[in-house]
Design an enzyme around this catalytic site. Structure first.
Site, short mmCIF file in Angstrom:
data_model
loop_
_atom_site.label_atom_id
_atom_site.label_comp_id
_atom_site.label_asym_id
_atom_site.label_seq_id
_atom_site.Cartn_x
_atom_site.Cartn_y
_atom_site.Cartn_z
N CYS A 115 0.80 -1.23 0.00
CA CYS A 115 0.00 0.00 0.00
C CYS A 115 0.83 1.28 0.00
CB CYS A 115 -0.94 0.00 1.19
SG CYS A 115 -1.88 -1.51 1.33
N HIS A 243 -2.72 6.88 2.23
CA HIS A 243 -3.25 5.63 1.68
C HIS A 243 -4.67 5.43 2.21
CE1 HIS A 243 -4.12 1.59 0.76
NE2 HIS A 243 -3.93 1.14 1.98
N ASN A 273 -10.36 0.18 -0.52
CA ASN A 273 -8.92 0.20 -0.35
C ASN A 273 -8.30 -0.43 -1.60
OD1 ASN A 273 -6.27 -0.63 0.19
ND2 ASN A 273 -6.68 -1.12 2.33
#
Lengths: 317, 80
Positions: A115, A243, A273
């Site tokens: 990520c 993120h 996500n």
């Protein structure tokens, strides 16, 4: 030729058209719209077609970023793709993107820091430009997490989505025009077990509580350090694009960072996500909506699997 | 610290972090089932408790803290 630094000139993003809602998920596993909204803050996520690859999405985002930059494919000498979900090990995604866009002979490599990947990619390209190794680069974050999601695991399948975001990075000719600040990067290998994509036909697994604790207690000081290194006080930030892991994590870090004047990216609500793609996608949308003026300081901050992290203050293109 | 002092401290944290009414807090209450503290709020409770009571509550231990009484016992031992 070396340069005092580099800057982002343009961004672009791509998301698949298929939308998966919380109600759709409630029909698949034991969950509910209310449960998902309160735990992770997500309302919808985009899911790629079964034959749509990471490279397809990466190329679509890169094409838009390149078009917005005014450069041609032949101008690009470096392609970097941050991803942890490409099905193929070789050729890498960067070479496939270069082939698709007709970029003739770039340095082309993938990096995997999950990520935090886009911020790592941005840093490596910034360093290559400073060193004189690159002059015009594409940095892309692209993920097809739906392919490595366990659709029977209600704790993870509600979180992830598919997307790609790309940025075109060029030299800053003068110190005043430098648009990518010093990176603060690192990792926490002791907690590596907390997020896992292991084996050849893997699923994403994570220890949610452990990740939440790490993110909400360890990361704000690192984000502040990235501001300090750039000579920007958090109160001066016009944007904060972390993120897009979980809305509660985003809000906790933003609160501790202390950036009252910043537009806080909350693209997770509609996109879920998307790992390495989440920062460039969220930033690209903010720029498209003209929410932050050109030249204003924006903190990018990636964190996740590894556990890794990286952040830098950029000047909004 | 007495068990009562620890419970009062936990009540304050639970009210602040998860909006739990202090009158509802007692030793036999389960965090998740009775007080409706979700798994992520539980992490916030634990982090706040570490600070308030000056103890370490490792990730592995959090799973075992089912009731308020479990947490009081853990903090009591950790602080001793």
């Amino acid at each position: 030729m070396t340069y005092p630094g580099s800057r982002i000139v343009s961004l672009g993003h791509y998301q698949p058209s298929k939308i998966l809602t919380n109600d759709d998920l409630a029909a698949m596993v034991d969950t509910s719209d209310e449960w998902i909204r309160t735990r992770v803050g997500i309302q919808t996520r985009r899911i790629a077609e079964s034959d749509e690859t990471v490279a397809d999405m990466a190329a679509a985002a890169a094409e838009k970023a390149l078009a917005a930059s005014g450069l041609t494919p032949a101008d690009i000498d470096t392609v970097v793709v941050a991803t942890c979900s490409s099905a193929d090990r070789s050729p890498n995604v960067a070479c496939r993107v270069a082939d698709r866009l007709g970029i003739p002979s770039p340095a082309a490599y993938d990096i995997n820091t999950a990520c935090s990947g886009f911020c790592y990619g941005l840093a490596t390209v910034d360093h290559a430009i400073r060193a004189g190794a690159s002059q015009r680069a594409l940095v892309i974050g692209a993920e097809k997490l739906s392919a490595i999601t366990d659709w029977t695991d209600r704790s993870t399948c509600v979180i992830f989505g598919d997307a790609a975001g790309a940025a075109v990075v060029v030299p800053a000719e003068t110190p005043q025009s430098v648009g990518i600040g010093p990176v603060v990067w690192g990792s926490d290998p002791e907690r590596s077990h907390a997020v896992r994509i292991e084996g050849w036909q893997p699923f994403i697994q994570q220890e949610g509580q452990q990740v939440f604790r790490w993110a909400t207690t360890q990361l704000a000081p690192i984000a502040q350090e990235a501001c300090r290194r750039a000579g920007v006080d958090p109160s001066e930030l016009a944007g904060f694009v972390p993120h897009q892991a979980n809305l509660r994590i985003i809000e906790a870090i933003a609160r501790k960072l202390g950036a009252p004047n910043a537009v806080i990216a909350r693209d997770i609500v509609e996109s879920g996500n998307t790992s390495a793609a989440s920062i460039p996608v969220a930033l690209s949308k903010i720029i498209e909506r003209r929410e932050i003026p050109t030249g204003a300081p924006v903190l990018l901050f990636g964190f996740g699997g590894g556990l890794t992290y990286a952040g830098q203050v950029i000047r909004c293109p | 610290m007495t068990r009562e002092e620890i419970q009062n401290g936990l009540s304050e944290i639970l009210e602040e972090v998860a909006g739990v009414n202090p009158d509802d807090v007692s030793e036999e209450k389960s965090f998740t089932e009775d007080l409706e503290v979700d798994s992520l709020s539980m992490v916030e409770v634990v982090v706040a408790a570490e600070e308030k009571f000056g103890v370490k509550i490792p990730d592995d231990a959090v799973q075992d803290l089912r009731t308020v009484g479990d947490a009081i016992t853990f903090i009591e031992k950790a602080a001793a």
